[in-house]
Design a protein around this motif. Sequence first.
Motif, PDB file in Angstrom:
ATOM      1  N   GLN A 180       0.824  -1.207   0.000  1.00  0.00           N
ATOM      2  CA  GLN A 180       0.000   0.000   0.000  1.00  0.00           C
ATOM      3  C   GLN A 180       0.858   1.256   0.000  1.00  0.00           C
ATOM      4  O   GLN A 180       0.533   2.243  -0.668  1.00  0.00           O
ATOM      5  N   ILE A 181       1.959   1.227   0.742  1.00  0.00           N
ATOM      6  CA  ILE A 181       2.875   2.370   0.770  1.00  0.00           C
ATOM      7  C   ILE A 181       3.452   2.608  -0.618  1.00  0.00           C
ATOM      8  O   ILE A 181       3.478   3.733  -1.120  1.00  0.00           O
ATOM      9  N   PHE A 182       3.901   1.542  -1.250  1.00  0.00           N
ATOM     10  CA  PHE A 182       4.495   1.661  -2.582  1.00  0.00           C
ATOM     11  C   PHE A 182       3.527   2.299  -3.577  1.00  0.00           C
ATOM     12  O   PHE A 182       3.918   3.107  -4.415  1.00  0.00           O
ATOM     13  N   ASP A 183       2.259   1.907  -3.501  1.00  0.00           N
ATOM     14  CA  ASP A 183       1.323   2.284  -4.557  1.00  0.00           C
ATOM     15  C   ASP A 183       0.868   3.738  -4.493  1.00  0.00           C
ATOM     16  O   ASP A 183       0.234   4.218  -5.436  1.00  0.00           O
ATOM     17  N   ILE A 184       1.139   4.449  -3.392  1.00  0.00           N
ATOM     18  CA  ILE A 184       0.775   5.872  -3.370  1.00  0.00           C
ATOM     19  C   ILE A 184       1.988   6.773  -3.596  1.00  0.00           C
ATOM     20  O   ILE A 184       1.861   7.990  -3.603  1.00  0.00           O
ATOM     21  N   ILE A 185       3.159   6.172  -3.798  1.00  0.00           N
ATOM     22  CA  ILE A 185       4.382   6.946  -3.984  1.00  0.00           C
ATOM     23  C   ILE A 185       4.597   7.193  -5.486  1.00  0.00           C
ATOM     24  O   ILE A 185       4.519   6.265  -6.287  1.00  0.00           O
ATOM     25  N   PRO A 186       4.856   8.443  -5.890  1.00  0.00           N
ATOM     26  CA  PRO A 186       5.019   8.756  -7.313  1.00  0.00           C
ATOM     27  C   PRO A 186       6.361   8.313  -7.894  1.00  0.00           C
ATOM     28  O   PRO A 186       6.588   8.449  -9.093  1.00  0.00           O
ATOM     29  N   LEU A 187       7.257   7.811  -7.080  1.00  0.00           N
ATOM     30  CA  LEU A 187       8.538   7.314  -7.560  1.00  0.00           C
ATOM     31  C   LEU A 187       8.424   5.843  -7.966  1.00  0.00           C
ATOM     32  O   LEU A 187       7.609   5.097  -7.414  1.00  0.00           O
ATOM     33  N   GLY A 188       9.275   5.417  -8.893  1.00  0.00           N
ATOM     34  CA  GLY A 188       9.422   4.000  -9.134  1.00  0.00           C
ATOM     35  C   GLY A 188      10.226   3.403  -7.999  1.00  0.00           C
ATOM     36  O   GLY A 188      11.262   3.946  -7.602  1.00  0.00           O
ATOM     37  N   ILE A 189       9.754   2.290  -7.445  1.00  0.00           N
ATOM     38  CA  ILE A 189      10.434   1.674  -6.308  1.00  0.00           C
ATOM     39  C   ILE A 189      10.599   0.191  -6.578  1.00  0.00           C
ATOM     40  O   ILE A 189       9.662  -0.492  -7.007  1.00  0.00           O
ATOM     41  N   CYS A 190      11.794  -0.317  -6.322  1.00  0.00           N
ATOM     42  CA  CYS A 190      12.017  -1.765  -6.389  1.00  0.00           C
ATOM     43  C   CYS A 190      12.844  -2.195  -5.187  1.00  0.00           C
ATOM     44  O   CYS A 190      13.623  -1.410  -4.641  1.00  0.00           O
ATOM     45  N   ILE A 191      12.632  -3.435  -4.771  1.00  0.00           N
ATOM     46  CA  ILE A 191      13.442  -4.050  -3.721  1.00  0.00           C
ATOM     47  C   ILE A 191      14.107  -5.273  -4.333  1.00  0.00           C
ATOM     48  O   ILE A 191      13.446  -6.119  -4.937  1.00  0.00           O
ATOM     49  N   THR A 192      15.420  -5.334  -4.194  1.00  0.00           N
ATOM     50  CA  THR A 192      16.174  -6.467  -4.715  1.00  0.00           C
ATOM     51  C   THR A 192      16.909  -7.168  -3.576  1.00  0.00           C
ATOM     52  O   THR A 192      17.273  -6.532  -2.577  1.00  0.00           O
ATOM     53  N   ASP A 193      17.086  -8.485  -3.722  1.00  0.00           N
ATOM     54  CA  ASP A 193      17.777  -9.239  -2.679  1.00  0.00           C
ATOM     55  C   ASP A 193      19.294  -9.127  -2.841  1.00  0.00           C
ATOM     56  O   ASP A 193      19.785  -8.374  -3.697  1.00  0.00           O
ATOM     57  N   PHE A 220      14.760  -9.148  -8.214  1.00  0.00           N
ATOM     58  CA  PHE A 220      13.618  -8.374  -7.756  1.00  0.00           C
ATOM     59  C   PHE A 220      12.800  -9.163  -6.730  1.00  0.00           C
ATOM     60  O   PHE A 220      12.405 -10.304  -6.970  1.00  0.00           O
ATOM     61  N   VAL A 221      12.540  -8.530  -5.586  1.00  0.00           N
ATOM     62  CA  VAL A 221      11.677  -9.089  -4.548  1.00  0.00           C
ATOM     63  C   VAL A 221      10.317  -8.408  -4.570  1.00  0.00           C
ATOM     64  O   VAL A 221       9.286  -9.038  -4.346  1.00  0.00           O
ATOM     65  N   ASN A 222      10.317  -7.107  -4.853  1.00  0.00           N
ATOM     66  CA  ASN A 222       9.066  -6.337  -4.903  1.00  0.00           C
ATOM     67  C   ASN A 222       9.281  -5.114  -5.788  1.00  0.00           C
ATOM     68  O   ASN A 222      10.393  -4.588  -5.871  1.00  0.00           O
ATOM     69  N   VAL A 223       8.210  -4.691  -6.454  1.00  0.00           N
ATOM     70  CA  VAL A 223       8.239  -3.482  -7.286  1.00  0.00           C
ATOM     71  C   VAL A 223       6.874  -2.810  -7.173  1.00  0.00           C
ATOM     72  O   VAL A 223       5.872  -3.471  -6.899  1.00  0.00           O
ATOM     73  N   ASN A 224       6.832  -1.495  -7.338  1.00  0.00           N
ATOM     74  CA  ASN A 224       5.522  -0.840  -7.337  1.00  0.00           C
ATOM     75  C   ASN A 224       5.052  -0.607  -8.766  1.00  0.00           C
ATOM     76  O   ASN A 224       5.778  -0.843  -9.745  1.00  0.00           O
ATOM     77  N   GLN A 225       3.811  -0.108  -8.903  1.00  0.00           N
ATOM     78  CA  GLN A 225       3.218   0.026 -10.229  1.00  0.00           C
ATOM     79  C   GLN A 225       3.934   1.084 -11.066  1.00  0.00           C
ATOM     80  O   GLN A 225       4.066   0.948 -12.282  1.00  0.00           O
ATOM     81  N   VAL A 226       4.416   2.159 -10.422  1.00  0.00           N
ATOM     82  CA  VAL A 226       5.142   3.204 -11.151  1.00  0.00           C
ATOM     83  C   VAL A 226       6.388   2.617 -11.811  1.00  0.00           C
ATOM     84  O   VAL A 226       6.712   2.920 -12.967  1.00  0.00           O
ATOM     85  N   TYR A 227       7.085   1.753 -11.081  1.00  0.00           N
ATOM     86  CA  TYR A 227       8.290   1.102 -11.623  1.00  0.00           C
ATOM     87  C   TYR A 227       7.918   0.242 -12.834  1.00  0.00           C
ATOM     88  O   TYR A 227       8.592   0.285 -13.874  1.00  0.00           O
ATOM     89  N   CYS A 228       6.844  -0.528 -12.699  1.00  0.00           N
ATOM     90  CA  CYS A 228       6.401  -1.385 -13.810  1.00  0.00           C
ATOM     91  C   CYS A 228       6.021  -0.549 -15.032  1.00  0.00           C
ATOM     92  O   CYS A 228       6.407  -0.872 -16.169  1.00  0.00           O
ATOM     93  N   ASP A 229       5.263   0.526 -14.803  1.00  0.00           N
ATOM     94  CA  ASP A 229       4.822   1.364 -15.917  1.00  0.00           C
ATOM     95  C   ASP A 229       6.011   2.002 -16.632  1.00  0.00           C
ATOM     96  O   ASP A 229       6.015   2.126 -17.870  1.00  0.00           O
TER      97      ASP A 229
END
Length: 394
Positions: free
Chosen positions: A30-43, A48-57
């Motif tokens: 939920q935090i990721f999805d309201i942030i206007p930045l592209g965000i990814c978490i890598t191990d 990639f462990v997690n990415v938000n929609q902005v990053y995908c777009d």
Amino acid sequence: MENQSFDARNKRNLEKLRLFAENSPTEIVQIFDIIPLGICITDAEGNFVNVNQVYCDFYGYSREELIGKSFLLVVPKEHRAEMQHLHDQFMGLQYEMQGKWKVTDREGKLHQILSNAAYLPATDTSGPCKMTFIVEAEKTEKVLYELEWAVQLLEKKISAQEVAQQLSNHDLRNNLASILQIVEILLNKDPTDEQKMWLSHLKRRSDDTLDMIKATSDYAQMEQGGYEPQKTSFSLIHMIRQELANLRDTITRKQVQISLQYQEKSLEPEQEVKVSADKFYIERMFHNLLLNALEASPEQQEVSIAIEHNGFFRITIHNGGVIPSEMRSNFFDKFSTSGKEAGTGLGTYIAKLIVEMHSGTIAYRSNKVDGTDVIIHLPSSILLPENDTETSDS
């Protein structure tokens, strides 16, 4: 590649986002999805462990296409060796990483981004990770304005939750205090033995609930490693006996036998073992683990508590039951429970927090032949010398 730091205001906002993510793992999507930045978490390997929609777009991939893949997927081929080296260096040194980089989207189109990365330490369920924030270089000003707004929204949300919890806790404390006053009045009105038993039970439950309310904020600090134990000197044996007395209804219902040993010998009635620790939370730890052991024990069997001190300080709580196979990999995790209608899945998790807060470790072994042992190792310094003259709480 030209290195370029975000401005100071943006740096503060990114640090807040890192803390939100680290301290609110259940709300990270939920935090990721309201942030206007592209965000990814890598191990640690760069997957990639997690990415938000902005990053995908931005890159033109779906979340499913990215999770589990290497971050090098979005790096131009000629820069992949360098970027892998920088990633490995980052995970080793754990420093903040900022810069201006060239990346490529799904169609092979080159983009220039500004990025800022932060190190996320390992948790009970995952290893260390790298969290990266990206923004297209030409859209920096617009995104920074939107980021400021998003961070303020998150802060308001968290502040509102904290206020609501404080108000709720205040009301609960007042209501429980009223119940306890009524119980005290009724106990002084010559109740029957059965009425006295139920009133005493209600009093214990109310006292326990007040203790849990008091502990709520402390547990949050323990999760973040920020709680300092309030150490006092007290008798560990007296405490264990008191917790067993509080659990006598369960002991009677299960018809279990209790064995209490020190240095592999049965304790004498007057024998005591004095320790220096956080008495309030050591009580909570024993309550949770003894209740678990009693509930898990087959009827008419033995539950034992063995204390040993020989260059270490070890407490072993044994019962004849076996931990269900589906729980063995997450026995000490938050909300891990099995077969208990009213179970919260917090008992062993809280016990683990308390043990680790005292610089100790907790583990288990369980099988159908030998039953289950929960083993606690605490620093030997917790045991006070026999000639200790400090005031005891016992």
